[in-house]
Write an enzyme that holds these catalytic residues in place. Structure first.
Site, short mmCIF file in Angstrom:
data_model
loop_
_atom_site.label_atom_id
_atom_site.label_comp_id
_atom_site.label_asym_id
_atom_site.label_seq_id
_atom_site.Cartn_x
_atom_site.Cartn_y
_atom_site.Cartn_z
CD GLU A 148 38.09 26.94 62.47
OE1 GLU A 148 38.07 27.91 61.68
OE2 GLU A 148 38.99 26.07 62.45
CG ASP A 167 31.97 30.82 62.16
OD1 ASP A 167 32.22 31.88 62.74
OD2 ASP A 167 31.61 30.77 60.98
CG ASN A 170 40.70 29.01 63.70
OD1 ASN A 170 39.91 29.92 63.46
ND2 ASN A 170 41.69 28.69 62.90
CD GLU A 195 35.28 30.63 64.98
OE1 GLU A 195 34.82 31.73 64.57
OE2 GLU A 195 35.90 29.84 64.24
#
Length: 351
Positions: A63, A67, A132, A135
């Site tokens: 994650e 991101d 999440n 990502e």
């Protein structure tokens, strides 16, 4: 009998593997090279799994990576798409595209949330967990196939299919109007107090405003115009009204002191986050829209419509909208058997 049991135990994991390959292909548009990255991307920390060394096995690290990759990819796309636009416009557009709410809704629409392993009963409405996971999926794609594959995934599997880029970029939510409406309905006095005006390094003016309601100081906002600064101050003040009951209490106490009357809010505070979600192209709505277009394109048998200016204008408007419709991106559908066969071939080719 024992031989059949052994065969069943051997087939079951492979069958599940094929199903995972098939599901990921439907989402990604390509087959994974290293399936283990994607398995980890689908593991929420609540399931409590650990690896052979006893370390937690979940999608948190992926994650983090995803991101950063998403920020770069979406920033790159927005930069190329909107030449000449200011940094503020580009930053605002990117932040709306990669927000937790947007990514969570994307995960639902693409079917990613159905693959997520979690100790919770359902993740279908948990945008935080699903965002999440989205990502983490991007992080898995990056480790599996690199940056270009991440870019291809966003451009070919997300934009146009699930997100209308122009709509999110140019939709301006009028936070000032919403705050004014709330204050008028609740009969509270509100003003925008100018704090300062200065020039940036390029000589462009920057304005700063603060919202003041019944003498109680709200949030501040800055921008390259008075309108932009007031919009930003209004948005932050709406957020404060939603999150801080004591701020609302202070406003109505001040109003009560002014009017010598005890009053309660008569209108709920608008949610500034929900105002940004309608640029997601929901697939069920898309199917209904396409069905409606097919009906509109069917020649009318009603002779009264021939030569009708209103009917002709409607047809022209429909054609104009079609020219700028990004939702007609499609791909050739494959049968389940074809997908499973290709998954097996891909799996054996990498082994």
């Amino acid at each position: 009998m024992w031989i059949n049991n052994i065969i069943d135990h051997i087939k079951l994991p492979f069958r599940k593997e094929k199903e995972l390959f098939s599901s990921l292909y439907e989402i990604l548009g390509f087959y994974p090279h290293h399936i283990e990255y994607y398995r980890q991307a689908l593991m929420h920390k609540s399931i409590g799994r650990r690896n052979d060394k006893g370390k937690p096995l979940n999608n948190e690290r992926l994650e983090f990576l995803g991101d950063a990759i998403l920020d770069a990819i979406v920033g790159h796309i927005v930069y190329k798409q909107y030449e000449g636009k200011r940094e503020g416009f580009l930053t605002n557009t990117r932040s709306k595209l990669v927000s937790r709410e947007t990514l969570g809704k994307l995960a639902n629409e693409m079917g990613l949330s159905q693959l997520l392993l979690s100790a919770g009963r359902s993740n279908s409405h948990n945008s935080y967990v699903n965002g999440n996971a989205f990502e983490a999926l991007v992080g898995a794609i990056y480790l599996d196939r690199g940056y270009d594959a991440c870019m291809w995934f966003w451009e070919n599997r997300v934009l146009g299919r699930y997100i209308n880029l122009d709509k999110v970029a140019f939709k301006e939510v009028n936070f000032k109007s919403k705050l004014l409406e709330w204050s008028q309905k609740n009969k509270v006095r509100m003003e925008y107090r100018m704090l300062k005006q200065k020039l940036d390094d390029n000589g462009s003016p920057i304005f700063s405003f603060q919202v003041v309601i019944e003498g109680v100081e709200g949030e501040r906002g800055s921008g390259y115009s008075k309108k932009e600064a007031q919009q930003n101050a209004s948005k932050e003040t709406l957020q404060k009204l939603k999150r801080e009951p004591q701020f609302v209490d202070a406003i109505f106490k001040a109003k009560s002191d002014r009017t010598k009357m005890e009053e309660e809010p008569t209108m709920l505070v608008p949610d500034p986050e929900k105002e940004q979600e309608d640029f997601i192209i929901e697939q069920e709505d898309l199917r209904k829209e396409e069905s409606g277009k097919r009906k509109e394109n069917t020649p009318s048998t009603d002779p009264s419509e021939e030569g009708n200016p209103n009917s002709q204008l409607s047809t022209l408007n429909s054609q104009f909208e079609d020219d700028f419709d990004l939702s007609d991106i499609s791909h050739k559908e494959k049968s389940r058997e074809d997908i499973i066969a290709e998954a097996e071939a891909a799996a054996f080719a990498e082994s």
